[in-house]
Scaffold this motif. Structure first.
Motif, PDB file in Angstrom:
ATOM      1  N   ARG A 107      36.563  42.782  43.511  1.00 24.42           N
ATOM      2  CA  ARG A 107      37.255  44.003  43.060  1.00 24.42           C
ATOM      3  C   ARG A 107      36.268  45.026  42.522  1.00 24.42           C
ATOM      4  O   ARG A 107      36.369  46.219  42.813  1.00 24.42           O
ATOM      5  CB  ARG A 107      38.287  43.652  41.984  1.00 24.42           C
ATOM      6  CG  ARG A 107      39.192  44.814  41.608  1.00 24.42           C
ATOM      7  CD  ARG A 107      40.245  45.064  42.665  1.00 24.42           C
ATOM      8  NE  ARG A 107      40.971  46.288  42.347  1.00 24.42           N
ATOM      9  CZ  ARG A 107      40.739  47.466  42.930  1.00 24.42           C
ATOM     10  NH1 ARG A 107      39.822  47.584  43.877  1.00 24.42           N
ATOM     11  NH2 ARG A 107      41.434  48.529  42.571  1.00 24.42           N
ATOM     12  N   ARG A 159      40.169  55.579  48.217  1.00 28.44           N
ATOM     13  CA  ARG A 159      39.702  56.147  46.946  1.00 28.44           C
ATOM     14  C   ARG A 159      40.106  57.610  46.807  1.00 28.44           C
ATOM     15  O   ARG A 159      40.354  58.090  45.710  1.00 28.44           O
ATOM     16  CB  ARG A 159      38.183  56.011  46.864  1.00 28.44           C
ATOM     17  CG  ARG A 159      37.590  56.317  45.503  1.00 28.44           C
ATOM     18  CD  ARG A 159      36.156  55.845  45.408  1.00 28.44           C
ATOM     19  NE  ARG A 159      36.058  54.417  45.624  1.00 28.44           N
ATOM     20  CZ  ARG A 159      35.255  53.828  46.519  1.00 28.44           C
ATOM     21  NH1 ARG A 159      34.483  54.557  47.301  1.00 28.44           N
ATOM     22  NH2 ARG A 159      35.236  52.522  46.649  1.00 28.44           N
ATOM     23  N   LEU A 171      38.013  51.719  52.223  1.00 29.50           N
ATOM     24  CA  LEU A 171      38.070  51.906  50.768  1.00 29.50           C
ATOM     25  C   LEU A 171      37.734  53.348  50.385  1.00 29.50           C
ATOM     26  O   LEU A 171      38.296  53.894  49.441  1.00 29.50           O
ATOM     27  CB  LEU A 171      37.114  50.946  50.061  1.00 29.50           C
ATOM     28  CG  LEU A 171      37.534  49.482  50.057  1.00 29.50           C
ATOM     29  CD1 LEU A 171      36.399  48.591  49.578  1.00 29.50           C
ATOM     30  CD2 LEU A 171      38.767  49.272  49.190  1.00 29.50           C
ATOM     31  N   PHE A 181      34.570  48.958  53.880  1.00 23.53           N
ATOM     32  CA  PHE A 181      34.088  49.994  52.956  1.00 23.53           C
ATOM     33  C   PHE A 181      34.480  51.395  53.399  1.00 23.53           C
ATOM     34  O   PHE A 181      34.749  52.273  52.569  1.00 23.53           O
ATOM     35  CB  PHE A 181      32.582  49.829  52.699  1.00 23.53           C
ATOM     36  CG  PHE A 181      32.288  48.653  51.814  1.00 23.53           C
ATOM     37  CD1 PHE A 181      31.873  47.439  52.352  1.00 23.53           C
ATOM     38  CD2 PHE A 181      32.502  48.733  50.444  1.00 23.53           C
ATOM     39  CE1 PHE A 181      31.656  46.336  51.534  1.00 23.53           C
ATOM     40  CE2 PHE A 181      32.281  47.624  49.619  1.00 23.53           C
ATOM     41  CZ  PHE A 181      31.858  46.428  50.169  1.00 23.53           C
ATOM     42  N   THR A 213      33.129  45.241  43.281  1.00 21.21           N
ATOM     43  CA  THR A 213      32.370  45.714  44.437  1.00 21.21           C
ATOM     44  C   THR A 213      33.164  46.780  45.179  1.00 21.21           C
ATOM     45  O   THR A 213      32.627  47.826  45.563  1.00 21.21           O
ATOM     46  CB  THR A 213      32.043  44.541  45.389  1.00 21.21           C
ATOM     47  OG1 THR A 213      31.369  43.530  44.662  1.00 21.21           O
ATOM     48  CG2 THR A 213      31.193  44.994  46.560  1.00 21.21           C
ATOM     49  N   PHE A 214      34.456  46.545  45.367  1.00 15.62           N
ATOM     50  CA  PHE A 214      35.319  47.518  46.046  1.00 15.62           C
ATOM     51  C   PHE A 214      35.339  48.856  45.320  1.00 15.62           C
ATOM     52  O   PHE A 214      35.461  49.906  45.930  1.00 15.62           O
ATOM     53  CB  PHE A 214      36.757  46.982  46.133  1.00 15.62           C
ATOM     54  CG  PHE A 214      37.023  46.075  47.293  1.00 15.62           C
ATOM     55  CD1 PHE A 214      38.320  45.703  47.620  1.00 15.62           C
ATOM     56  CD2 PHE A 214      35.990  45.570  48.069  1.00 15.62           C
ATOM     57  CE1 PHE A 214      38.586  44.863  48.700  1.00 15.62           C
ATOM     58  CE2 PHE A 214      36.239  44.714  49.146  1.00 15.62           C
ATOM     59  CZ  PHE A 214      37.538  44.366  49.452  1.00 15.62           C
ATOM     60  N   GLU A 215      35.249  48.829  43.995  1.00 16.74           N
ATOM     61  CA  GLU A 215      35.327  50.071  43.233  1.00 16.74           C
ATOM     62  C   GLU A 215      33.956  50.674  42.968  1.00 16.74           C
ATOM     63  O   GLU A 215      33.808  51.569  42.139  1.00 16.74           O
ATOM     64  CB  GLU A 215      36.081  49.844  41.919  1.00 16.74           C
ATOM     65  CG  GLU A 215      37.574  49.610  42.113  1.00 16.74           C
ATOM     66  CD  GLU A 215      38.302  50.767  42.767  1.00 16.74           C
ATOM     67  OE1 GLU A 215      37.842  51.928  42.652  1.00 16.74           O
ATOM     68  OE2 GLU A 215      39.341  50.538  43.399  1.00 16.74           O
ATOM     69  N   GLY A 216      32.940  50.192  43.659  1.00 16.24           N
ATOM     70  CA  GLY A 216      31.636  50.835  43.619  1.00 16.24           C
ATOM     71  C   GLY A 216      30.629  50.242  42.653  1.00 16.24           C
ATOM     72  O   GLY A 216      29.522  50.750  42.517  1.00 16.24           O
ATOM     73  N   VAL A 264      47.549  54.032  37.825  1.00 15.38           N
ATOM     74  CA  VAL A 264      47.131  53.631  39.160  1.00 15.38           C
ATOM     75  C   VAL A 264      48.206  52.756  39.804  1.00 15.38           C
ATOM     76  O   VAL A 264      48.951  52.061  39.121  1.00 15.38           O
ATOM     77  CB  VAL A 264      45.772  52.863  39.145  1.00 15.38           C
ATOM     78  CG1 VAL A 264      44.636  53.795  38.790  1.00 15.38           C
ATOM     79  CG2 VAL A 264      45.820  51.688  38.196  1.00 15.38           C
ATOM     80  N   VAL A 279      41.090  47.748  35.527  1.00 15.31           N
ATOM     81  CA  VAL A 279      40.882  48.341  36.844  1.00 15.31           C
ATOM     82  C   VAL A 279      42.208  48.516  37.578  1.00 15.31           C
ATOM     83  O   VAL A 279      42.458  49.559  38.169  1.00 15.31           O
ATOM     84  CB  VAL A 279      39.915  47.484  37.695  1.00 15.31           C
ATOM     85  CG1 VAL A 279      39.777  48.052  39.092  1.00 15.31           C
ATOM     86  CG2 VAL A 279      38.557  47.406  37.029  1.00 15.31           C
ATOM     87  N   ASN A 280      43.053  47.500  37.546  1.00 13.34           N
ATOM     88  CA  ASN A 280      44.236  47.480  38.414  1.00 13.34           C
ATOM     89  C   ASN A 280      45.497  48.073  37.816  1.00 13.34           C
ATOM     90  O   ASN A 280      46.445  48.354  38.546  1.00 13.34           O
ATOM     91  CB  ASN A 280      44.523  46.035  38.850  1.00 13.34           C
ATOM     92  CG  ASN A 280      43.428  45.481  39.735  1.00 13.34           C
ATOM     93  OD1 ASN A 280      42.651  46.231  40.312  1.00 13.34           O
ATOM     94  ND2 ASN A 280      43.349  44.165  39.832  1.00 13.34           N
ATOM     95  N   THR A 298      43.595  50.178  44.671  1.00 17.19           N
ATOM     96  CA  THR A 298      44.554  50.996  43.936  1.00 17.19           C
ATOM     97  C   THR A 298      44.354  52.460  44.292  1.00 17.19           C
ATOM     98  O   THR A 298      43.264  52.860  44.716  1.00 17.19           O
ATOM     99  CB  THR A 298      44.368  50.863  42.409  1.00 17.19           C
ATOM    100  OG1 THR A 298      42.986  51.053  42.082  1.00 17.19           O
ATOM    101  CG2 THR A 298      44.823  49.513  41.891  1.00 17.19           C
ATOM    102  N   PHE A 339      30.779  39.328  50.722  1.00 17.44           N
ATOM    103  CA  PHE A 339      30.069  40.490  50.205  1.00 17.44           C
ATOM    104  C   PHE A 339      28.662  40.147  49.746  1.00 17.44           C
ATOM    105  O   PHE A 339      28.011  40.917  49.053  1.00 17.44           O
ATOM    106  CB  PHE A 339      30.903  41.177  49.118  1.00 17.44           C
ATOM    107  CG  PHE A 339      32.233  41.588  49.644  1.00 17.44           C
ATOM    108  CD1 PHE A 339      33.362  40.846  49.386  1.00 17.44           C
ATOM    109  CD2 PHE A 339      32.341  42.676  50.512  1.00 17.44           C
ATOM    110  CE1 PHE A 339      34.596  41.179  49.937  1.00 17.44           C
ATOM    111  CE2 PHE A 339      33.558  43.026  51.070  1.00 17.44           C
ATOM    112  CZ  PHE A 339      34.693  42.268  50.791  1.00 17.44           C
TER     113      PHE A 339
END
Lengths: 432, 123
Positions: free
Chosen positions: A173, B88, B84, B81, A175-178, B66, A147-148, B56, A205
């Motif tokens: 992380r 994104r 984010l 959110f 969760t942050f990316e969906g 990234v 991911v990072n 990222t 969260f």
């Protein structure tokens, strides 16, 4: 390129970079750091969350920023680097054999070596989760790198096994990316990682976290489709009737870090069966003269800040060893050493050996982890048999939070003639 | 006069102390903490909770695909959110320097999103 160095360091994470800085500052002329990845930084490059540098730099930095700060200092000191190069063997007489696309097969010689290879993660195979072997089962650190750094999303619906720091951080992380993180399950009756990570990742969260629960089996053919979780009792046996199926397309494992010591073995370094890392003394030297070790390769730390400090000390000692060798002064072999053992409620203590006369040069930090949480005031006691040498009070102790107790110059007298020290933890109410 | 007590876990440092907060009519009257930072944290957390946010962004032409970024200061927790979603969509091009401001003042809190590291051009 040169083939002889005063100090060669394996790994450029916080331990290795710290060692390089420590070695140069102590006057070592030729210092080389060897890194298997294409750039310096080690694990810090994938730890993009904040929290690094709180103790050392007075700032709350992301891992890559923290890494870059010390890498710059290292470069300014004139440390040489070999990137994209894998060390494949270290011999007891400190030859370092490495391989890279650019240089081919290399045989380098060092007066002193610092092992700073960090850890690998415990895998599915090692914990033997029953079931087929579909895709979608990864260690949390692997997912973190994807991911990072590599720009891949491991999956969309995730279960996390293990409440270690990496698992907690990845819960947030993902969760942050969906992704939807369905559950974090932990087999022990307590959270393994830092409390602050539990708060900032799970509580914040609202990710359901279950203790005394683990994955009973994996379900899925080509790709994981679900996990069956179940609760366990105090003897780690499954409790019938507590099974639950959770649909998911990803299972992340955060079930422990194992110090990476294949190279240490090849060099004849004695390892501790409890930590999985080298047995070291208060100078961070292993049983092989001139081979030092620092950071997670010795035992797992909670903070990179502490690893940097340990690295700096190991590097300084490695440089002093190398300088003594060059000057023709054979480092003294007959040094009085005290064995340090874990006592009641303590799982391990590092360093496992100390030379008390080094207290003239500074304090010796004994670092330890407890076997289970004690959520009330405790005494951490350093004992010679029944005689108390020193003690420290803490308001509570937890396995996920390393504890340290210092030996000082004033303790030297009490340590005369002592052969073994033990460190134990007692509830304050039980201390006489 | 209504008196309440609330318990929080402090995240200011790795110790993870339990904080006990006394409130009277909704106002904080006393905080029992392990240190001064805990008191500051408790007061902030109960009035205007904030968190550092790290993520990222896509980077073109860089050594990696990234680039890690983070908020220069703790961001309002209830806006994470939304932030984010902005991060994104952001794309940058190498070379980038550590500390470069990549998103200026998203959502109007005077907190920039900055680069966590240098990102050199791909070889």
């Amino acid at each position: 390129m040169k083939t002889n160095y005063d100090v060669i360091i394996i790994g450029s994470g916080p331990g290795g970079v710290g060692a390089a800085i420590g070695a140069k500052k102590a006057g070592a002329q030729n210092v080389l750091i060897i890194e298997r990845d294409v750039e310096l930084g080690g694990i810090l490059l994938q730890c993009i969350h904040n929290g690094f540098g709180v103790e050392n730099l007075g700032e709350e930095l992301p891992g890559p920023s923290y890494a870059q700060h010390y890498i710059q200092e290292m470069r300014d000191l004139g440390v040489e680097t070999l990137l994209d190069t894998m060390v494949i063997e270290i011999t007891p007489d400190k030859k370092v054999i490495a391989s890279s696309q650019e240089h081919g097969y290399l045989t380098l010689e060092a007066n002193a070596v610092v092992l700073a290879m960090g850890c690998r993660e415990r895998s599915r195979a090692q914990i033997q989760i029953p079931g087929p072997r579909p895709a979608g089962v990864y260690t949390a650190g692997t997912a973190q790198r994807w991911v990072n750094m590599e720009g891949y999303m491991p999956g969309e619906k995730c279960v996390i096994l293990g409440s270690g720091d990496i698992g907690l951080i990845m819960a947030r992380r993902m969760t942050f990316e969906g992704a939807k993180v369905e559950r974090v399950v932990e087999i022990m009756p307590f959270i393994n990682g830092l409390t602050r990570n539990f708060v900032q990742c799970c509580q914040d969260f609202e990710i359901p976290t279950q203790l005394q629960t683990t994955v009973k089996r994996i379900i899925g053919k080509d790709r994981i489709e679900a996990v069956e979780i179940a609760q366990v009792d105090d003897k780690m046996n499954f409790i019938p009737g507590t099974e639950e199926i959770i649909e998911c397309d990803t299972l992340l494992l955060s079930v422990g870090l194992i110090p990476e010591n294949e190279l240490s073995r090849s060099a004849g370094v004695e390892l501790s069966p409890i930590t999985g890392g080298p047995v070291v003394d208060d100078q961070f030297q292993t049983n092989v003269p001139g081979i030092f070790a620092a950071g997670n390769v010795v035992h797992v730390y909670d903070l990179a800040d502490w690893v940097t400090i340990a690295g700096m000390k190991a590097g300084e000692n490695a440089a002093n060893y190398a300088n003594a060798l060059t000057a023709g002064n054979a480092p003294t072999q007959d040094v009085t050493e005290i064995q340090v053992q874990p006592g009641q409620n303590v799982r391990y203590v590092v360093p496992q050996k100390i030379a008390p006369q080094n207290l003239h040069n500074g304090t010796i930090d004994l670092q330890l982890r407890v076997t289970h949480p004690i959520e009330e005031p405790v005494h951490i006691q350093v004992l010679d048999g029944d005689t108390l040498i020193t003690r420290k009070v803490e308001q509570y102790v937890r396995p996920g939070e390393m504890v340290s107790v210092k030996l000082k110059e004033k303790d030297l007298e009490a340590l005369q003639g002592v052969q073994t020290l033990s460190v134990r933890i007692l509830e304050k109410t039980k201390v006489k | 006069m209504t008196k309440e007590q609330e318990t929080l876990l402090c995240v200011s440092c790795p110790k993870g102390c339990v904080l006990h907060v006394d409130k009277e009519d909704g106002e904080i009257t006393h905080v029992d903490a392990g240190c001064k930072r805990g008191v500051v944290y408790a007061k902030q957390e109960l009035t205007d909770p904030r968190r550092m946010v790290a993520s990222t962004v896509r980077v073109h032409n860089g050594l990696l695909p990234v680039l890690p970024v983070y908020t220069a200061a703790p961001f309002p927790k209830d806006k994470i959110f939304e932030l984010l979603a902005i991060i994104r969509k952001k794309e940058v091009t190498a070379p980038i320097k550590k500390g470069d401001i990549l998103i200026k003042n998203p959502l109007g809190y005077d907190i920039n999103v900055i680069a966590s590291r240098d990102m050199p051009v791909a070889k």
